[in-house]
Each structure stands twice: as C-alpha cells, then as structure tokens.
Design a protein around this motif. Structure first.
Motif, short mmCIF file in Angstrom:
data_model
loop_
_atom_site.label_atom_id
_atom_site.label_comp_id
_atom_site.label_asym_id
_atom_site.label_seq_id
_atom_site.Cartn_x
_atom_site.Cartn_y
_atom_site.Cartn_z
N GLY A 5 0.74 -1.21 0.04
CA GLY A 5 -0.09 -0.06 0.03
C GLY A 5 0.67 1.39 0.03
N SER B 249 -4.33 10.84 0.20
CA SER B 249 -4.58 9.58 1.07
C SER B 249 -3.99 8.30 0.58
N ARG C 89 -3.77 3.78 2.01
CA ARG C 89 -4.20 2.73 2.80
C ARG C 89 -3.19 1.81 2.96
N SER D 80 -1.77 -1.97 4.31
CA SER D 80 -2.30 -3.10 4.72
C SER D 80 -1.13 -4.04 5.10
N TYR E 287 -4.66 -2.61 9.20
CA TYR E 287 -4.70 -1.36 8.30
C TYR E 287 -4.21 -0.09 8.89
N GLN F 97 -4.92 3.67 7.47
CA GLN F 97 -5.73 4.67 6.71
C GLN F 97 -4.90 6.03 7.10
N ASN G 114 -4.56 9.87 5.82
CA ASN G 114 -5.39 10.95 5.10
C ASN G 114 -4.73 12.51 5.39
#
Length: 121
Positions: A8, A17, A19, A21, A79, A81, A83
């Motif tokens: 990712g 952004s 993400r 993993s 994960y 995320q 941003n």
C-alpha cells in the motif's frame, strides 16, 4: 525473523491519502498488539499507531485526526488509513505484531519488510 506482508505504500501529493495493509501469514493461534511504526531518513523508528486485540487504539500526537488504525482479526490483518498527508509523513512504514503460534508455543515479535511512503509538497 519471520515477516509480515505489507502493501500500500507509494508516492502521493500533500493532502492525499493512502491505505497500508499488513497481513500475518501462516498458522496463528492469537495476535495481541498490532502496530505501525515509521522511520524517516536519518531518524529513529517511531511508533505511529497501535491497536490491541479488543480494538483499543493509540496514536502519536503528530498523526491524531489524520491516521486511523484498524484490524481484521479473521484475516490477521492490520490497516493504516492515512489522510491529509504531509511531507513530514514521508518514510518507511513498518507493521508489527505480537503473535502466538502453535509451532512456537510462545509469543514472538514479528515485523513487516517496510513500505515506502513519499509525500511531495
């Protein structure tokens, strides 16, 4: 040391952004803490976010409100995320997990191979 499988990372503009993993492969009995660390060039590796098996999370102050760590216990996957990326988020991101495997009959620390995140201004 056995590794976790990360994916990712990439190159993204500031404000964008990503993400990340990270999956723990193989035969696993249980996983307690899972986390993401990062290391910028010339700096020490730092803990960015962590999550317990029950879902309690913690974050370093610099990422609060922008990063979200989650996990899927059925898939042994964590994960991250990310941003509103900033240039100072640039670095190699490593996932971590504390795992109990039946073959070891003990808890061990596992790390991913690292995935590069580069944020351009």
């Amino acid at each position: 040391q056995a590794q976790l499988v990360e994916s990712g990372g990439g190159l993204v503009q500031a404000g964008g952004s990503l993400r990340l993993s990270c999956r723990a492969p193989g035969s696993i009995v249980s996983i307690t803490t899972m986390a993401w660390h990062r290391q910028a060039t010339g700096k020490q590796r730092e803990l960015v976010a962590g999550i317990t098996s029950s879902g309690t999370t913690n974050y370093v102050d610099s990422v609060k409100g922008r990063f979200t760590i989650t996990r899927d216990n059925a898939r042994n996957t964590v994960y991250l995320q990310i941003n509103t990326l900033k240039p100072e988020d640039t670095g190699v991101y490593y996932c971590y997990a504390q795992i109990f495997r039946s073959i070891d009959l003990d808890w061990s620390d596992y790390w991913g191979q690292g995935t590069q995140v580069t944020v351009s201004s």
